[in-house]
Write a protein that holds these residues in place. Structure first.
Motif, PDB file in Angstrom:
ATOM      1  N   TYR A   1       1.470   2.128  -6.583  1.00  0.00           N
ATOM      2  CA  TYR A   1       0.284   2.711  -5.951  1.00  0.00           C
ATOM      3  C   TYR A   1      -0.753   3.024  -7.015  1.00  0.00           C
ATOM      4  O   TYR A   1      -0.444   3.118  -8.213  1.00  0.00           O
ATOM      5  CB  TYR A   1       0.640   3.958  -5.145  1.00  0.00           C
ATOM      6  CG  TYR A   1       0.934   5.195  -5.957  1.00  0.00           C
ATOM      7  CD1 TYR A   1      -0.077   6.089  -6.327  1.00  0.00           C
ATOM      8  CD2 TYR A   1       2.236   5.499  -6.359  1.00  0.00           C
ATOM      9  CE1 TYR A   1       0.185   7.220  -7.068  1.00  0.00           C
ATOM     10  CE2 TYR A   1       2.511   6.626  -7.099  1.00  0.00           C
ATOM     11  CZ  TYR A   1       1.486   7.492  -7.452  1.00  0.00           C
ATOM     12  OH  TYR A   1       1.753   8.613  -8.195  1.00  0.00           O
ATOM     13  N   THR A   2      -1.996   3.184  -6.592  1.00  0.00           N
ATOM     14  CA  THR A   2      -3.087   3.489  -7.505  1.00  0.00           C
ATOM     15  C   THR A   2      -4.092   4.400  -6.828  1.00  0.00           C
ATOM     16  O   THR A   2      -4.284   4.331  -5.612  1.00  0.00           O
ATOM     17  CB  THR A   2      -3.793   2.205  -7.991  1.00  0.00           C
ATOM     18  OG1 THR A   2      -4.826   2.548  -8.928  1.00  0.00           O
ATOM     19  CG2 THR A   2      -4.440   1.453  -6.834  1.00  0.00           C
ATOM     20  N   LEU A   3      -4.731   5.231  -7.625  1.00  0.00           N
ATOM     21  CA  LEU A   3      -5.818   6.087  -7.140  1.00  0.00           C
ATOM     22  C   LEU A   3      -7.172   5.639  -7.664  1.00  0.00           C
ATOM     23  O   LEU A   3      -8.199   5.995  -7.102  1.00  0.00           O
ATOM     24  CB  LEU A   3      -5.559   7.539  -7.551  1.00  0.00           C
ATOM     25  CG  LEU A   3      -4.425   8.250  -6.806  1.00  0.00           C
ATOM     26  CD1 LEU A   3      -4.102   9.578  -7.471  1.00  0.00           C
ATOM     27  CD2 LEU A   3      -4.802   8.475  -5.349  1.00  0.00           C
ATOM     28  N   ASP A   4      -7.165   4.868  -8.759  1.00  0.00           N
ATOM     29  CA  ASP A   4      -8.429   4.445  -9.373  1.00  0.00           C
ATOM     30  C   ASP A   4      -8.634   2.940  -9.339  1.00  0.00           C
ATOM     31  O   ASP A   4      -9.576   2.422  -9.913  1.00  0.00           O
ATOM     32  CB  ASP A   4      -8.514   4.937 -10.819  1.00  0.00           C
ATOM     33  CG  ASP A   4      -7.367   4.411 -11.685  1.00  0.00           C
ATOM     34  OD1 ASP A   4      -6.588   3.554 -11.203  1.00  0.00           O
ATOM     35  OD2 ASP A   4      -7.246   4.861 -12.836  1.00  0.00           O
ATOM     36  N   LYS A   5      -7.735   2.195  -8.681  1.00  0.00           N
ATOM     37  CA  LYS A   5      -7.798   0.730  -8.578  1.00  0.00           C
ATOM     38  C   LYS A   5      -7.710   0.056  -9.940  1.00  0.00           C
ATOM     39  O   LYS A   5      -8.068  -1.108 -10.086  1.00  0.00           O
ATOM     40  CB  LYS A   5      -9.078   0.283  -7.855  1.00  0.00           C
ATOM     41  CG  LYS A   5      -9.177   0.769  -6.420  1.00  0.00           C
ATOM     42  CD  LYS A   5     -10.408   0.211  -5.734  1.00  0.00           C
ATOM     43  CE  LYS A   5     -10.508   0.718  -4.295  1.00  0.00           C
ATOM     44  NZ  LYS A   5     -11.696   0.182  -3.612  1.00  0.00           N
TER      45      LYS A   5
ATOM     46  N   TRP B   1      -1.784   1.187 -12.048  1.00  0.00           N
ATOM     47  CA  TRP B   1      -0.788   1.137 -10.984  1.00  0.00           C
ATOM     48  C   TRP B   1       0.475   1.861 -11.425  1.00  0.00           C
ATOM     49  O   TRP B   1       0.967   1.652 -12.531  1.00  0.00           O
ATOM     50  CB  TRP B   1      -0.476  -0.311 -10.606  1.00  0.00           C
ATOM     51  CG  TRP B   1      -1.610  -0.965  -9.905  1.00  0.00           C
ATOM     52  CD1 TRP B   1      -2.695  -1.576 -10.474  1.00  0.00           C
ATOM     53  CD2 TRP B   1      -1.805  -1.051  -8.497  1.00  0.00           C
ATOM     54  NE1 TRP B   1      -3.544  -2.044  -9.509  1.00  0.00           N
ATOM     55  CE2 TRP B   1      -3.021  -1.740  -8.283  1.00  0.00           C
ATOM     56  CE3 TRP B   1      -1.066  -0.637  -7.393  1.00  0.00           C
ATOM     57  CZ2 TRP B   1      -3.518  -2.006  -7.005  1.00  0.00           C
ATOM     58  CZ3 TRP B   1      -1.557  -0.900  -6.122  1.00  0.00           C
ATOM     59  CH2 TRP B   1      -2.765  -1.584  -5.939  1.00  0.00           C
TER      60      TRP B   1
ATOM     61  N   PRO C   1       0.148  10.205  -2.994  1.00  0.00           N
ATOM     62  CA  PRO C   1      -1.106  10.961  -2.935  1.00  0.00           C
ATOM     63  C   PRO C   1      -2.003  10.460  -1.813  1.00  0.00           C
ATOM     64  O   PRO C   1      -2.014   9.272  -1.481  1.00  0.00           O
ATOM     65  CB  PRO C   1      -1.738  10.691  -4.316  1.00  0.00           C
ATOM     66  CG  PRO C   1      -0.602  10.293  -5.195  1.00  0.00           C
ATOM     67  CD  PRO C   1       0.355   9.560  -4.307  1.00  0.00           C
ATOM     68  N   ASN C   2      -2.766  11.378  -1.233  1.00  0.00           N
ATOM     69  CA  ASN C   2      -3.695  11.001  -0.177  1.00  0.00           C
ATOM     70  C   ASN C   2      -4.730  10.010  -0.710  1.00  0.00           C
ATOM     71  O   ASN C   2      -5.220  10.136  -1.827  1.00  0.00           O
ATOM     72  CB  ASN C   2      -4.397  12.259   0.347  1.00  0.00           C
ATOM     73  CG  ASN C   2      -5.180  11.992   1.618  1.00  0.00           C
ATOM     74  OD1 ASN C   2      -4.832  11.114   2.407  1.00  0.00           O
ATOM     75  ND2 ASN C   2      -6.251  12.756   1.824  1.00  0.00           N
ATOM     76  N   LYS C   3      -5.046   9.009   0.080  1.00  0.00           N
ATOM     77  CA  LYS C   3      -6.034   7.971  -0.212  1.00  0.00           C
ATOM     78  C   LYS C   3      -5.574   6.949  -1.249  1.00  0.00           C
ATOM     79  O   LYS C   3      -6.360   6.098  -1.671  1.00  0.00           O
ATOM     80  CB  LYS C   3      -7.377   8.573  -0.664  1.00  0.00           C
ATOM     81  CG  LYS C   3      -8.007   9.516   0.347  1.00  0.00           C
ATOM     82  CD  LYS C   3      -9.333  10.049  -0.156  1.00  0.00           C
ATOM     83  CE  LYS C   3      -9.947  11.024   0.838  1.00  0.00           C
ATOM     84  NZ  LYS C   3     -11.244  11.562   0.368  1.00  0.00           N
ATOM     85  N   ALA C   4      -4.314   7.001  -1.664  1.00  0.00           N
ATOM     86  CA  ALA C   4      -3.817   6.032  -2.638  1.00  0.00           C
ATOM     87  C   ALA C   4      -3.659   4.656  -2.002  1.00  0.00           C
ATOM     88  O   ALA C   4      -3.259   4.533  -0.842  1.00  0.00           O
ATOM     89  CB  ALA C   4      -2.481   6.500  -3.209  1.00  0.00           C
ATOM     90  N   TRP C   5      -3.955   3.602  -2.781  1.00  0.00           N
ATOM     91  CA  TRP C   5      -3.683   2.236  -2.362  1.00  0.00           C
ATOM     92  C   TRP C   5      -2.249   1.900  -2.744  1.00  0.00           C
ATOM     93  O   TRP C   5      -1.827   2.158  -3.867  1.00  0.00           O
ATOM     94  CB  TRP C   5      -4.645   1.248  -3.032  1.00  0.00           C
ATOM     95  CG  TRP C   5      -5.981   1.183  -2.385  1.00  0.00           C
ATOM     96  CD1 TRP C   5      -7.096   1.884  -2.713  1.00  0.00           C
ATOM     97  CD2 TRP C   5      -6.344   0.365  -1.277  1.00  0.00           C
ATOM     98  NE1 TRP C   5      -8.141   1.563  -1.878  1.00  0.00           N
ATOM     99  CE2 TRP C   5      -7.710   0.628  -0.987  1.00  0.00           C
ATOM    100  CE3 TRP C   5      -5.655  -0.573  -0.501  1.00  0.00           C
ATOM    101  CZ2 TRP C   5      -8.386  -0.011   0.042  1.00  0.00           C
ATOM    102  CZ3 TRP C   5      -6.337  -1.213   0.533  1.00  0.00           C
ATOM    103  CH2 TRP C   5      -7.686  -0.928   0.795  1.00  0.00           C
TER     104      TRP C   5
ATOM    105  N   ALA D   1      -3.968   1.374   2.238  1.00  0.00           N
ATOM    106  CA  ALA D   1      -4.162   2.767   1.832  1.00  0.00           C
ATOM    107  C   ALA D   1      -4.006   3.658   3.052  1.00  0.00           C
ATOM    108  O   ALA D   1      -4.341   3.265   4.174  1.00  0.00           O
ATOM    109  CB  ALA D   1      -5.543   2.964   1.207  1.00  0.00           C
TER     110      ALA D   1
END
Length: 309
Positions: free
Chosen positions: A38-42, A45, A55-59, A86
């Protein structure tokens, strides 16, 4: 002995993210194979393991062998291989709303039943809205499909504006030609609303990018090469074939000399033998090959121009 066990549980809680103590609105991985990240900042990973919270909104990305099951209370979402999506949660408790943004792949959802719609799945081709149900959404490079196991799902096609309410045993598929529906018993009815634009773009390959990498990866949709990039990357190939020069001094259209557009060859732009429009030597327009896009035939008739300039 009890003190020892309590100490071990405490250490496990501190060392495993999301383990044993999670917020009621948090999705937790109860199953996770390799190639799940998963990633939060694209950009960066992070491997997603069993017991971790997301985490919420994670891809979330699964590779060719990646499978994942997330649980939140009585709800669950299962990710199949080659899936990129996401999960976004807004609010909490009775007012909580969930949005799944699915770019590619397949997910199966089991959503708790409420009086009002509270969960939405957004894809590049359709949106699915539910009050509480069990259903599957599959997204490819040029289409998306929904199959309902239980409950009721409202499916809307962005491009055509077609809409249908699907019950258990029914399904819908949306592609460039519109929406098609099928299922057990009566065929679902299709109505129309105003067309709209999707919130997530379609992928060009039908596969998520860099699913096996845990760093320096990106969820951005792959872009096609520009003309200049193609010229730089193609050192020894051109369209066309060998041939004897025609009236304008070219070989067959496009030629096949080793190199790129603008290179030199025998007879072009007036049929003056060696050298022609676009330069000479080893490839042009960024190319590294030897030859040209004008073929390698012998030129004739100096009075006519090269059509391929």
């Amino acid at each position: 002995m009890r003190l020892f066990v309590s100490t071990i549980l405490c250490l496990l809680t501190l060392s495993v993210p999301g383990a044993l103590s999670t917020a009621p609105d948090t999705w937790v991985a109860v199953r996770a194979t390799i190639q799940v990240t998963y990633t939060l900042d694209k950009t960066t990973w992070i491997p997603l393991r069993k017991g971790m919270s997301v985490p919420n909104k994670a891809w979330i990305s699964t590779g060719p062998r990646g499978r994942l099951q997330l649980v939140r209370g009585s709800e669950s979402i299962a990710f199949q291989p080659n899936t990129l999506a996401a999960i976004i949660t807004r609010g909490g408790g009775a007012t909580r709303k969930t949005e799944v943004v699915q770019q590619v792949g397949e997910i199966s959802l089991e959503i708790e039943k409420r009086q009002q719609p509270h969960t939405t799945v957004q894809t590049p081709f359709l949106a699915a809205v539910v009050k509480g149900t069990r259903f599957t959404v599959e997204v490819g490079a040029g289409n998306a499909a929904v199959a309902v196991d239980r409950g009721l799902v409202q499916v809307t096609s962005f491009e055509s504006g077609e809409r249908s309410d699907l019950g258990a045993g029914q399904g819908a598929r949306v592609d460039g030609s519109g929406m098609t529906v099928a299922g057990l018993g009566a065929k679902p009815r299709i109505t129309r609303v105003a067309p709209s634009k999707p919130r997530v773009p379609a992928t060009m390959t039908g596969k998520p990018a860099a699913t096996s990498q845990v760093t320096s990866a990106s969820t951005e949709t792959p872009q096609s090469e520009t003309g200049a990039e193609k010229s730089k990357s193609s050192s020894n190939s051109n369209a066309g074939g060998n041939g004897t020069g025609s009236d304008n001094g070219n070989g067959n259209s496009g030629g096949n000399g080793n190199g790129n557009a603008g290179g030199n060859g025998n007879g072009n732009a007036g049929g003056n033998g060696n050298g022609n429009a676009g330069g000479n030597g080893n490839g042009n327009a960024g190319g590294n090959g030897n030859g040209n896009a004008g073929g390698n035939g012998k030129g004739k008739d100096k009075d006519k121009d090269d059509d391929d300039d």
